[in-house]
Design an enzyme around this catalytic site. Structure first.
Site, PDB file in Angstrom:
ATOM      1  N   HIS A 263     -23.581 -22.932  11.192  1.00  0.00           N
ATOM      2  CA  HIS A 263     -24.101 -21.598  11.511  1.00  0.00           C
ATOM      3  C   HIS A 263     -23.688 -20.547  10.467  1.00  0.00           C
ATOM      4  O   HIS A 263     -22.511 -20.426  10.131  1.00  0.00           O
ATOM      5  CB  HIS A 263     -23.598 -21.169  12.892  1.00  0.00           C
ATOM      6  CG  HIS A 263     -24.295 -19.958  13.409  1.00  0.00           C
ATOM      7  ND1 HIS A 263     -25.509 -20.023  14.059  1.00  0.00           N
ATOM      8  CD2 HIS A 263     -23.967 -18.650  13.353  1.00  0.00           C
ATOM      9  CE1 HIS A 263     -25.890 -18.813  14.392  1.00  0.00           C
ATOM     10  NE2 HIS A 263     -24.972 -17.948  13.967  1.00  0.00           N
ATOM     11  N   ASP A 306     -21.084  -1.518  16.756  1.00  0.00           N
ATOM     12  CA  ASP A 306     -22.033  -1.620  17.856  1.00  0.00           C
ATOM     13  C   ASP A 306     -23.242  -2.367  17.326  1.00  0.00           C
ATOM     14  O   ASP A 306     -23.809  -1.980  16.298  1.00  0.00           O
ATOM     15  CB  ASP A 306     -22.465  -0.225  18.324  1.00  0.00           C
ATOM     16  CG  ASP A 306     -21.547   0.341  19.393  1.00  0.00           C
ATOM     17  OD1 ASP A 306     -20.370  -0.065  19.421  1.00  0.00           O
ATOM     18  OD2 ASP A 306     -22.002   1.202  20.173  1.00  0.00           O
TER      19      ASP A 306
END
Ligand code: FE2
Length: 385
Positions: A263, A306
């Site tokens: 990944h 965020d």
């Protein structure tokens, strides 16, 4: 843009006499960024670009904050933002901080009776639905599904849509938007390992020039307010320009994914950078090819960012119950990861068709009242088994 572009007529040397057929001078304007140190464009106008006739009114378009300090993961159903006729009124800020605004918009009509200029922020407009033409003082760009339109602050523009079915995901950035530095050499040229190159970046090739005087309304965004200014000459009166500061387009479909045996982390998807957030493109790609690879992402806690994911198309393997137009917000400070079942589901898969745009903001994002209208309040419990 970190490369040179020239369009229309310009004199052989800057700051020298450049005359119209009638012998009068064109009006030169240096349009720069970061004082005189950043990218700039030198343009030549039919009329003075300074002829303000009237300042009509000024009003706030600052977002109303619903949650200033948020640690809750959210899903927002972006397509529930109602379409509106006017482009500026259709723009709904859903997430915001001191560095950027994240906006959803479903404008039905082209900007007809005014021009728009954002003096606060560079704008990146992602076209989820719709086709048309971005018209600017420095030339036009055709757009369609999957295009990012990058409009540096101060560029006067209009958006012409071909029909009423338009969905836009917009990021306003108070610091300049560049391509990632690690993909450029010291001259600014994109390197061989960059997921896109200069050929993929579309620059304006069509310049509209109007030699007209009258009343021309420009809605100017400054410090979170719209100021309606009337100019005495047409804002698109440039006969030519050259330089580095101009709008351009890049299609997410031209982003060449970087894949690996196991990944790969989100930075391989990075498309744009600023000092305060990054924008990444998740595009259809082959999955990890280690025989025991788990293609789904691992749980991760990016304590400083965020993470906002805007889902565009395809199947979103790591999420259950996510559709096109949805936004997920995974705030800094807590981990997030694949939904129950997603890890197992991904094993043995060889390819993904997912298409998504991610914004990782380095400062916490505030959730606006507009966002709460389309929020799934229970999303934060969606990892419970
Ligand atoms: Fe994530």
């Amino acid at each position: 843009m970190p490369f040179y572009h020239k369009l229309g007529k310009i004199p052989p040397k800057r700051h020298t006499q450049f005359r119209k057929k009638d012998g009068n001078l064109y009006y030169e304007q240096l349009f720069g960024t970061i004082g005189f140190d950043g990218m700039s464009t030198n343009s030549y106008h039919e009329h003075r670009p300074t002829m303000v006739k009237e300042i009509r009114k000024q009003y706030s378009v600052k977002p109303k904050i619903a949650k200033a300090n948020n640690i809750q993961s959210y899903r927002f159903r972006g397509f529930q933002v109602p379409p509106e006729n006017d482009y500026l009124e259709s723009r709904k800020i859903v997430l915001t901080n001191v560095d950027c605004n994240i906006i959803l918009a479903a404008p039905k009509q082209s900007t007809k009776d005014y021009f728009y200029k954002n003096t606060d922020a560079d704008e990146v407009i992602f076209i989820h639905k719709g086709t048309g033409k971005l018209r600017t003082m420095l030339g036009n760009l055709d757009f369609k599904y999957g295009d990012y339109l990058v409009i540096p602050r101060g560029i006067i523009y209009k958006l012409d849509f071909d029909d009423e079915n338009n969905r836009l995901f917009i990021v306003e950035s108070y610091s300049p938007v560049y391509t990632p530095k690690r993909y450029r050499n010291w001259f600014g040229q994109l390197l061989e390992h960059s997921p896109f190159c200069e050929r993929d970046l579309r620059r304006p090739e069509e310049l509209e020039t109007y030699d007209e005087k009258g009343d021309f309304l420009i809605k100017v965004k400054k410090q979170g307010e719209i100021i309606e200014m009337v100019y005495a000459s047409h804002p698109f009166d440039v006969v030519g320009y050259d330089g580095y500061n101009f709008p351009y387009a890049f299609s997410i479909h031209d982003f060449e994914p970087i894949t690996g045996r196991i990944h790969q982390p989100p930075p391989v998807h990075q498309t744009f950078e600023t000092n305060t957030f990054v924008i990444c493109s998740f595009v259809p790609r082959l999955y990890d090819y280690h025989p025991n690879a788990i293609p789904a992402p691992y749980n991760h806690s990016n304590i400083d960012s965020d993470e906002v994911l805007y889902y565009v198309d395809g199947d979103f393997m790591s999420r259950n119950d996510i559709d096109a137009g949805h936004i997920s917000l995974h705030p800094a400070g807590i981990p997030h990861g694949p939904h129950p079942g997603a890890t197992e589901r991904s094993i043995g898969e060889t390819v993904t068709e997912e298409l998504a745009v991610m914004v990782d903001a380095f400062k916490p994002l505030q959730v606006t009242e507009e966002a709460m209208k389309i929020a799934d309040e229970d999303y934060y419990k969606s990892w419970l088994e």
